[in-house]
Design a protein around this motif. Structure first.
Motif, PDB file in Angstrom:
ATOM      1  N   GLY A  90       0.807  -1.203   0.000  1.00 32.20           N
ATOM      2  CA  GLY A  90       0.000   0.000   0.000  1.00 32.20           C
ATOM      3  C   GLY A  90       0.850   1.267   0.000  1.00 32.20           C
ATOM      4  O   GLY A  90       2.008   1.263   0.411  1.00 32.20           O
ATOM      5  N   GLU A  91       0.244   2.330  -0.461  1.00 31.01           N
ATOM      6  CA  GLU A  91       0.988   3.591  -0.580  1.00 31.01           C
ATOM      7  C   GLU A  91       1.445   4.111   0.772  1.00 31.01           C
ATOM      8  O   GLU A  91       2.528   4.671   0.911  1.00 31.01           O
ATOM      9  N   GLU A  92       0.640   3.942   1.807  1.00 33.66           N
ATOM     10  CA  GLU A  92       0.987   4.485   3.129  1.00 33.66           C
ATOM     11  C   GLU A  92       2.152   3.741   3.766  1.00 33.66           C
ATOM     12  O   GLU A  92       2.775   4.261   4.703  1.00 33.66           O
ATOM     13  N   ASN A  93       2.457   2.536   3.308  1.00 32.22           N
ATOM     14  CA  ASN A  93       3.555   1.755   3.887  1.00 32.22           C
ATOM     15  C   ASN A  93       4.837   1.794   3.051  1.00 32.22           C
ATOM     16  O   ASN A  93       5.807   1.109   3.387  1.00 32.22           O
ATOM     17  N   LEU A  94       4.853   2.558   1.996  1.00 33.26           N
ATOM     18  CA  LEU A  94       6.011   2.618   1.106  1.00 33.26           C
ATOM     19  C   LEU A  94       6.887   3.805   1.461  1.00 33.26           C
ATOM     20  O   LEU A  94       6.392   4.873   1.849  1.00 33.26           O
ATOM     21  N   THR A  95       8.176   3.617   1.311  1.00 34.27           N
ATOM     22  CA  THR A  95       9.122   4.718   1.491  1.00 34.27           C
ATOM     23  C   THR A  95       9.270   5.472   0.178  1.00 34.27           C
ATOM     24  O   THR A  95       8.729   5.079  -0.870  1.00 34.27           O
ATOM     25  N   ALA A  96      10.025   6.555   0.244  1.00 39.49           N
ATOM     26  CA  ALA A  96      10.250   7.336  -0.971  1.00 39.49           C
ATOM     27  C   ALA A  96      11.029   6.539  -2.006  1.00 39.49           C
ATOM     28  O   ALA A  96      10.755   6.622  -3.212  1.00 39.49           O
TER      29      ALA A  96
END
Length: 250
Positions: A90-96
């Motif tokens: 998910g997007e909220e768990n991804l780093t830059a």
């Protein structure tokens, strides 16, 4: 004694992104992909029409072909990136860094589709170009999002401004200083008025002794006058009118 029952083995929890997206998530991904493809398709159609006019070719045909290609590039990029984000947690768990990698992979997928549309020789250049473009654009967007928004400063806060914004405490202090100054000026005016009244009171009024001596001297002068003078002064002719004639009385 009966042997103890073997305890059931605990299964390790599956990663959050390994499961397939649900129908609602697929619908949301498809909607975003179509919207992005429509936007890029319109831009491609405008670019194709301009290119056709510059080459003296049919602008409608160039606009149609460019619109279809750009629509395929935009929609495939958004779809592949959204699926990668879901697979990686998910997007909220991804780093830059993860988002940059996903952008590069999604750009490679788009480059593959664009290369197939333009010919087999364009597949590898398309993968390299669009992977670099997708990863670079994602990196730049992450840099801008990570920056804290700067506080908006007023024009009066500039050092070149002739005015300065003051706080409520400073404004109250200025008002108190003005009130103290006004009270001091009023006190000075009251002292000046009292001094002027004190200077004008002895010169303007006559004392009783002076008034009494004046009246006594005048009465003495009046008594020293001869009787004839007094009669002349007091007895003056009177003009009377009676029956149409004039009568002079002493």
């Amino acid at each position: 004694m009966s042997p103890a029952a073997p305890s059931p083995r605990r299964q390790a929890p599956e990663p959050a992104g390994d499961d397939m997206p649900t129908r609602d998530e697929l619908f949301e991904i498809g909607t975003k992909s179509l919207q992005t493809g429509a936007l890029t398709g319109v831009m491609g159609a405008a670019f194709g029409a301009g290119s056709g006019i510059m080459r003296s070719a049919p602008p409608g045909l160039f606009a149609l072909l460019a619109g279809i290609q750009w629509f395929a590039l935009g929609s495939s990029f958004m779809a592949s990136r959204s699926l990668l984000w879901h697979a990686w947690g998910g997007e909220e768990n991804l780093t830059a860094a993860d988002k940059v990698k996903a952008g590069a992979v999604a750009g490679g997928v788009s480059g593959t589709i664009g290369g197939i549309a333009r010919g087999p020789r364009n597949i590898l250049p398309g993968i390299l170009f669009f992977s670099t473009l997708g990863g670079g654009a994602t990196y730049v967007s992450q840099k801008f999002q990570s920056q804290e928004p700067k506080e908006k400063k007023s024009i009066m806060a500039s050092k070149w401004s002739p005015m300065r914004q003051i706080s409520d405490q400073e404004y109250e202090k200025i008002l108190e200083d003005k009130m103290l100054r006004i009270d001091a000026e009023l006190a000075i005016l009251n002292d000046n008025i009292a001094a002027l009244k004190g200077q004008s009171s002895p010169s303007g009024s006559a004392s009783p002794e002076t008034g009494g001596s004046t009246s006594t001297s005048e009465s003495g002068k009046a008594s020293e006058l001869p009787s004839g003078t007094q009669s002349t002064t007091k007895a003056r002719p009177r003009w009377l009118s009676w029956g149409g004639g004039i009568l002079i009385t002493p």
